[in-house]
Design a protein around this motif. Structure first.
Motif, PDB file in Angstrom:
ATOM      1  N   SER A 166      18.464  16.017 -37.426  1.00 60.70           N
ATOM      2  CA  SER A 166      17.891  15.876 -36.092  1.00 60.70           C
ATOM      3  C   SER A 166      18.906  16.094 -34.978  1.00 60.70           C
ATOM      4  O   SER A 166      18.521  16.309 -33.827  1.00 60.70           O
ATOM      5  CB  SER A 166      17.258  14.493 -35.936  1.00 60.70           C
ATOM      6  OG  SER A 166      18.251  13.485 -36.040  1.00 60.70           O
ATOM      7  N   TYR A 167      20.199  16.064 -35.313  1.00 61.01           N
ATOM      8  CA  TYR A 167      21.209  16.128 -34.263  1.00 61.01           C
ATOM      9  C   TYR A 167      22.524  16.592 -34.878  1.00 61.01           C
ATOM     10  O   TYR A 167      22.885  16.156 -35.974  1.00 61.01           O
ATOM     11  CB  TYR A 167      21.386  14.728 -33.664  1.00 61.01           C
ATOM     12  CG  TYR A 167      22.375  14.618 -32.547  1.00 61.01           C
ATOM     13  CD1 TYR A 167      22.046  15.017 -31.262  1.00 61.01           C
ATOM     14  CD2 TYR A 167      23.630  14.088 -32.768  1.00 61.01           C
ATOM     15  CE1 TYR A 167      22.951  14.894 -30.224  1.00 61.01           C
ATOM     16  CE2 TYR A 167      24.545  13.967 -31.732  1.00 61.01           C
ATOM     17  CZ  TYR A 167      24.204  14.362 -30.472  1.00 61.01           C
ATOM     18  OH  TYR A 167      25.100  14.245 -29.446  1.00 61.01           O
ATOM     19  N   ALA A 168      23.216  17.469 -34.184  1.00 59.19           N
ATOM     20  CA  ALA A 168      24.538  17.914 -34.628  1.00 59.19           C
ATOM     21  C   ALA A 168      25.361  18.337 -33.421  1.00 59.19           C
ATOM     22  O   ALA A 168      24.836  18.950 -32.482  1.00 59.19           O
ATOM     23  CB  ALA A 168      24.416  19.081 -35.605  1.00 59.19           C
ATOM     24  N   VAL A 169      26.637  17.989 -33.454  1.00 61.61           N
ATOM     25  CA  VAL A 169      27.573  18.399 -32.406  1.00 61.61           C
ATOM     26  C   VAL A 169      28.857  18.880 -33.078  1.00 61.61           C
ATOM     27  O   VAL A 169      29.422  18.184 -33.927  1.00 61.61           O
ATOM     28  CB  VAL A 169      27.909  17.240 -31.434  1.00 61.61           C
ATOM     29  CG1 VAL A 169      28.950  17.682 -30.408  1.00 61.61           C
ATOM     30  CG2 VAL A 169      26.668  16.731 -30.739  1.00 61.61           C
ATOM     31  N   LEU A 170      29.306  20.058 -32.687  1.00 61.71           N
ATOM     32  CA  LEU A 170      30.594  20.602 -33.104  1.00 61.71           C
ATOM     33  C   LEU A 170      31.435  20.745 -31.840  1.00 61.71           C
ATOM     34  O   LEU A 170      30.999  21.394 -30.885  1.00 61.71           O
ATOM     35  CB  LEU A 170      30.425  21.975 -33.755  1.00 61.71           C
ATOM     36  CG  LEU A 170      29.465  22.075 -34.929  1.00 61.71           C
ATOM     37  CD1 LEU A 170      29.280  23.533 -35.337  1.00 61.71           C
ATOM     38  CD2 LEU A 170      29.960  21.245 -36.097  1.00 61.71           C
ATOM     39  N   LYS A 171      32.612  20.139 -31.833  1.00 64.51           N
ATOM     40  CA  LYS A 171      33.514  20.256 -30.681  1.00 64.51           C
ATOM     41  C   LYS A 171      34.808  20.895 -31.148  1.00 64.51           C
ATOM     42  O   LYS A 171      35.318  20.568 -32.225  1.00 64.51           O
ATOM     43  CB  LYS A 171      33.809  18.884 -30.066  1.00 64.51           C
ATOM     44  CG  LYS A 171      32.605  18.251 -29.413  1.00 64.51           C
ATOM     45  CD  LYS A 171      32.975  16.950 -28.729  1.00 64.51           C
ATOM     46  CE  LYS A 171      31.747  16.343 -28.055  1.00 64.51           C
ATOM     47  NZ  LYS A 171      32.082  15.146 -27.293  1.00 64.51           N
ATOM     48  N   VAL A 172      35.344  21.790 -30.318  1.00 56.69           N
ATOM     49  CA  VAL A 172      36.571  22.498 -30.652  1.00 56.69           C
ATOM     50  C   VAL A 172      37.595  22.247 -29.547  1.00 56.69           C
ATOM     51  O   VAL A 172      37.270  22.318 -28.356  1.00 56.69           O
ATOM     52  CB  VAL A 172      36.325  24.014 -30.819  1.00 56.69           C
ATOM     53  CG1 VAL A 172      37.611  24.739 -31.182  1.00 56.69           C
ATOM     54  CG2 VAL A 172      35.247  24.263 -31.867  1.00 56.69           C
ATOM     55  N   TYR A 173      38.824  21.964 -29.984  1.00 61.36           N
ATOM     56  CA  TYR A 173      39.922  21.686 -29.058  1.00 61.36           C
ATOM     57  C   TYR A 173      41.061  22.663 -29.322  1.00 61.36           C
ATOM     58  O   TYR A 173      41.348  22.989 -30.475  1.00 61.36           O
ATOM     59  CB  TYR A 173      40.438  20.251 -29.259  1.00 61.36           C
ATOM     60  CG  TYR A 173      39.369  19.212 -29.096  1.00 61.36           C
ATOM     61  CD1 TYR A 173      39.141  18.619 -27.865  1.00 61.36           C
ATOM     62  CD2 TYR A 173      38.572  18.825 -30.175  1.00 61.36           C
ATOM     63  CE1 TYR A 173      38.140  17.668 -27.708  1.00 61.36           C
ATOM     64  CE2 TYR A 173      37.577  17.874 -30.024  1.00 61.36           C
ATOM     65  CZ  TYR A 173      37.373  17.306 -28.795  1.00 61.36           C
ATOM     66  OH  TYR A 173      36.389  16.362 -28.636  1.00 61.36           O
ATOM     67  N   VAL A 220      44.399  24.313 -33.168  1.00 66.41           N
ATOM     68  CA  VAL A 220      42.946  24.335 -32.977  1.00 66.41           C
ATOM     69  C   VAL A 220      42.347  23.285 -33.907  1.00 66.41           C
ATOM     70  O   VAL A 220      42.532  23.342 -35.120  1.00 66.41           O
ATOM     71  CB  VAL A 220      42.337  25.722 -33.271  1.00 66.41           C
ATOM     72  CG1 VAL A 220      40.829  25.695 -33.080  1.00 66.41           C
ATOM     73  CG2 VAL A 220      42.969  26.786 -32.392  1.00 66.41           C
ATOM     74  N   THR A 221      41.661  22.330 -33.306  1.00 69.60           N
ATOM     75  CA  THR A 221      41.088  21.214 -34.052  1.00 69.60           C
ATOM     76  C   THR A 221      39.609  21.103 -33.709  1.00 69.60           C
ATOM     77  O   THR A 221      39.201  21.422 -32.595  1.00 69.60           O
ATOM     78  CB  THR A 221      41.803  19.896 -33.680  1.00 69.60           C
ATOM     79  OG1 THR A 221      43.208  20.083 -33.827  1.00 69.60           O
ATOM     80  CG2 THR A 221      41.382  18.765 -34.574  1.00 69.60           C
ATOM     81  N   SER A 222      38.839  20.639 -34.671  1.00 71.89           N
ATOM     82  CA  SER A 222      37.403  20.465 -34.438  1.00 71.89           C
ATOM     83  C   SER A 222      36.954  19.101 -34.939  1.00 71.89           C
ATOM     84  O   SER A 222      37.451  18.596 -35.950  1.00 71.89           O
ATOM     85  CB  SER A 222      36.621  21.566 -35.152  1.00 71.89           C
ATOM     86  OG  SER A 222      35.236  21.414 -34.913  1.00 71.89           O
ATOM     87  N   THR A 223      36.001  18.536 -34.214  1.00 73.76           N
ATOM     88  CA  THR A 223      35.329  17.313 -34.649  1.00 73.76           C
ATOM     89  C   THR A 223      33.844  17.644 -34.799  1.00 73.76           C
ATOM     90  O   THR A 223      33.368  18.647 -34.267  1.00 73.76           O
ATOM     91  CB  THR A 223      35.509  16.169 -33.634  1.00 73.76           C
ATOM     92  OG1 THR A 223      34.951  16.566 -32.382  1.00 73.76           O
ATOM     93  CG2 THR A 223      36.981  15.817 -33.468  1.00 73.76           C
TER      94      THR A 223
END
Length: 146
Positions: free
Chosen positions: A95-102, A78-81
């Motif tokens: 103003s902006y945030a993105v969390l992605k999980v793989y 499990v990896t996240s960017t």
């Protein structure tokens, strides 16, 4: 009784505020097991952001391992960017945030917070640490072992 000028001014104000949208969308993670999450470092983002992300994951019961920016999303099960931006409008704010999980290199969850079109909306002045915690709570609703 309202005059045409007052009515027009009210509509103009409503139109301006309607264009000041803050959006947040979360697709919760699915199908991951285990307690370890590896986060790939993003040196373009303020260090405090990843620290808030790690604290929020730890509070949900995860063991967090930070990987270098050059790591592949397949380096851990499990990896996240992540990415985030700050802006100035009488004060600095996220103003902006993105969390992605793989999971096994495939996308399994994503959280996006976007106030870049926040304009005059005062709700854009959020506490970044709390917002990261809120995104993590929605991204990992069951905590470790889901």
């Amino acid at each position: 009784m309202r005059t045409p000028l007052k009515t027009a001014a009210s509509f103009a104000l409503l139109a301006m505020l309607a264009g000041c949208a803050i959006q947040q969308t979360v697709k919760p993670v699915e199908g991951i097991q285990g307690r370890e999450i590896c986060i790939i470092d993003n040196p373009a983002v303020r260090p405090g952001f990843v620290e808030a992300y790690k604290r929020s994951l730890a509070a949900k019961g995860y063991a967090v391992r930070q990987l270098p920016a050059t790591a592949a999303i397949t380096q851990c099960a499990v990896t996240s960017t992540y990415t985030a931006k700050w802006r100035w409008d009488m004060a600095m704010y996220m103003s902006y945030a993105v969390l992605k999980v793989y999971h096994q290199g495939k996308p399994t969850g994503e959280a996006v917070y976007d106030s870049q079109r926040g304009g005059a909306n005062p709700n854009k002045f959020i506490d970044a640490d709390r917002k990261v915690g809120e995104l993590v709570d929605q991204l990992f609703p069951g905590g470790a072992g889901i």
